[in-house]
Design a protein around this motif. Structure first.
Motif, mmCIF file in Angstrom:
data_model
loop_
_atom_site.group_PDB
_atom_site.id
_atom_site.type_symbol
_atom_site.label_atom_id
_atom_site.label_comp_id
_atom_site.label_asym_id
_atom_site.label_seq_id
_atom_site.Cartn_x
_atom_site.Cartn_y
_atom_site.Cartn_z
ATOM 1 N N ARG A 18 0.819 -1.222 0.000
ATOM 2 C CA ARG A 18 0.000 0.000 0.000
ATOM 3 C C ARG A 18 0.850 1.268 0.000
ATOM 4 O O ARG A 18 0.548 2.229 -0.685
ATOM 5 C CB ARG A 18 -0.931 -0.039 1.202
ATOM 6 C CG ARG A 18 -1.834 1.144 1.308
ATOM 7 C CD ARG A 18 -2.866 0.933 2.418
ATOM 8 N NE ARG A 18 -3.735 2.071 2.516
ATOM 9 C CZ ARG A 18 -4.808 2.274 1.761
ATOM 10 N NH1 ARG A 18 -5.119 1.402 0.840
ATOM 11 N NH2 ARG A 18 -5.556 3.345 1.925
ATOM 12 N N TYR A 19 1.923 1.291 0.785
ATOM 13 C CA TYR A 19 2.761 2.488 0.890
ATOM 14 C C TYR A 19 4.162 2.299 0.315
ATOM 15 O O TYR A 19 4.958 3.236 0.323
ATOM 16 C CB TYR A 19 2.897 2.924 2.356
ATOM 17 C CG TYR A 19 1.567 3.253 3.002
ATOM 18 C CD1 TYR A 19 0.770 4.274 2.515
ATOM 19 C CD2 TYR A 19 1.113 2.528 4.085
ATOM 20 C CE1 TYR A 19 -0.450 4.566 3.089
ATOM 21 C CE2 TYR A 19 -0.103 2.819 4.679
ATOM 22 C CZ TYR A 19 -0.883 3.833 4.173
ATOM 23 O OH TYR A 19 -2.081 4.117 4.755
ATOM 24 N N THR A 20 4.479 1.121 -0.144
ATOM 25 C CA THR A 20 5.831 0.828 -0.631
ATOM 26 C C THR A 20 6.149 1.649 -1.873
ATOM 27 O O THR A 20 5.385 1.671 -2.832
ATOM 28 C CB THR A 20 5.993 -0.673 -0.942
ATOM 29 O OG1 THR A 20 5.568 -1.426 0.199
ATOM 30 C CG2 THR A 20 7.433 -1.014 -1.270
ATOM 31 N N LEU A 31 13.902 0.593 -1.887
ATOM 32 C CA LEU A 31 12.501 0.721 -1.503
ATOM 33 C C LEU A 31 12.389 1.541 -0.227
ATOM 34 O O LEU A 31 13.275 1.499 0.630
ATOM 35 C CB LEU A 31 11.876 -0.656 -1.274
ATOM 36 C CG LEU A 31 11.767 -1.570 -2.476
ATOM 37 C CD1 LEU A 31 11.181 -2.924 -2.059
ATOM 38 C CD2 LEU A 31 10.939 -0.943 -3.580
ATOM 39 N N ALA A 32 11.291 2.247 -0.116
ATOM 40 C CA ALA A 32 10.940 2.951 1.114
ATOM 41 C C ALA A 32 9.527 2.499 1.469
ATOM 42 O O ALA A 32 8.736 2.148 0.582
ATOM 43 C CB ALA A 32 10.992 4.461 0.923
ATOM 44 N N ASP A 33 9.200 2.505 2.740
ATOM 45 C CA ASP A 33 7.897 2.010 3.155
ATOM 46 C C ASP A 33 7.584 2.534 4.549
ATOM 47 O O ASP A 33 8.409 3.190 5.181
ATOM 48 C CB ASP A 33 7.895 0.480 3.153
ATOM 49 C CG ASP A 33 6.504 -0.133 3.011
ATOM 50 O OD1 ASP A 33 5.499 0.613 3.067
ATOM 51 O OD2 ASP A 33 6.423 -1.356 2.838
ATOM 52 N N SER A 37 2.955 -1.359 11.648
ATOM 53 C CA SER A 37 2.089 -0.776 12.676
ATOM 54 C C SER A 37 1.186 0.331 12.139
ATOM 55 O O SER A 37 0.173 0.661 12.762
ATOM 56 C CB SER A 37 2.926 -0.245 13.847
ATOM 57 O OG SER A 37 3.791 0.785 13.404
ATOM 58 N N VAL A 38 1.546 0.919 10.981
ATOM 59 C CA VAL A 38 0.696 1.964 10.382
ATOM 60 C C VAL A 38 0.165 1.544 9.007
ATOM 61 O O VAL A 38 -0.255 2.392 8.221
ATOM 62 C CB VAL A 38 1.426 3.326 10.291
ATOM 63 C CG1 VAL A 38 1.727 3.862 11.682
ATOM 64 C CG2 VAL A 38 2.676 3.249 9.453
ATOM 65 N N GLY A 39 0.204 0.243 8.726
ATOM 66 C CA GLY A 39 -0.387 -0.261 7.491
ATOM 67 C C GLY A 39 0.571 -0.520 6.349
ATOM 68 O O GLY A 39 0.156 -0.922 5.265
ATOM 69 N N GLY A 40 1.862 -0.304 6.561
ATOM 70 C CA GLY A 40 2.845 -0.597 5.515
ATOM 71 C C GLY A 40 3.301 -2.037 5.573
ATOM 72 O O GLY A 40 2.859 -2.819 6.417
ATOM 73 N N PRO A 47 10.305 7.349 5.369
ATOM 74 C CA PRO A 47 10.808 8.641 4.886
ATOM 75 C C PRO A 47 11.717 9.352 5.904
ATOM 76 O O PRO A 47 12.741 9.922 5.524
ATOM 77 C CB PRO A 47 9.531 9.430 4.610
ATOM 78 C CG PRO A 47 8.535 8.378 4.225
ATOM 79 C CD PRO A 47 8.852 7.226 5.149
ATOM 80 N N TYR A 48 11.370 9.303 7.187
ATOM 81 C CA TYR A 48 12.234 9.947 8.178
ATOM 82 C C TYR A 48 13.541 9.178 8.358
ATOM 83 O O TYR A 48 14.583 9.781 8.608
ATOM 84 C CB TYR A 48 11.522 10.145 9.515
ATOM 85 C CG TYR A 48 10.720 11.421 9.529
ATOM 86 C CD1 TYR A 48 11.349 12.657 9.626
ATOM 87 C CD2 TYR A 48 9.332 11.397 9.434
ATOM 88 C CE1 TYR A 48 10.629 13.846 9.619
ATOM 89 C CE2 TYR A 48 8.602 12.587 9.429
ATOM 90 C CZ TYR A 48 9.257 13.799 9.524
ATOM 91 O OH TYR A 48 8.544 14.966 9.517
ATOM 92 N N ASP A 49 13.511 7.854 8.222
ATOM 93 C CA ASP A 49 14.761 7.089 8.242
ATOM 94 C C ASP A 49 15.682 7.571 7.125
ATOM 95 O O ASP A 49 16.884 7.733 7.316
ATOM 96 C CB ASP A 49 14.507 5.594 8.041
ATOM 97 C CG ASP A 49 13.823 4.905 9.212
ATOM 98 O OD1 ASP A 49 13.843 5.445 10.334
ATOM 99 O OD2 ASP A 49 13.262 3.806 8.984
#
Length: 146
Positions: A18-20, A31-33, A37-40, A47-49
């Motif tokens: 969904r967010y990948t 990849l970022a995701d 715990s929040v649906g990823g 993004p903050y990482d």
């Protein structure tokens, strides 16, 4: 998809979660995701990482370049970063007085036969990394349709 030209980053849905997101540069992909715990799918850094990784890598690279140029016997640098949101009123060195603001805590460890003066200078140089300077100054983000 063709690779972007150097200096450009392209982010697109990876199609796997969904967010990948697929992050492409001229020579690399990752990849970022978001975490589960929040649906990823937790298929990559958040993004903050990635923001913290940008600051951390730039810090370590800038310190390494300086140490090499000056002949400082730096063996290894470790940069640990954390992002938090804090109340502006709790920040004694901030211009913002109301609401919330972002705080990045950066802890730097230097390994090597360094004296106190060299360690102090390397900490000063860390603040001169280009990403640190970008994040510490006003940023203008212009959004336009493609």
């Amino acid at each position: 998809m063709t690779q972007p030209e150097p200096g450009t980053v392209v982010v697109t849905d990876a199609g796997s979660g969904r967010y990948t997101q697929r992050v492409s540069t001229a020579a690399h992909e990752l990849l970022a995701d978001e975490p589960t715990s929040v649906g990823g799918d937790d298929a990559g850094p958040t993004p903050y990482d990635l923001l913290l990784a940008s600051l951390g890598t730039c810090t370590a690279m800038t310190v390494r370049m300086y140490a090499d140029r000056k002949g400082i016997p730096l063996v290894r640098t470790e940069v640990r970063l954390r992002h938090d949101r804090i109340h502006a009123r709790d920040c004694e060195h901030c211009e913002t007085e109301n609401g919330m603001l972002s705080r990045i805590t950066r802890k730097i460890t230097f390994e090597g036969d360094l004296d106190d003066g060299q360690r102090t200078k390397l900490l000063e140089i860390a603040d001169k990394c280009p990403v640190h300077r970008t994040l510490s100054h006003e940023i203008v983000i212009e959004t336009e349709p493609a």
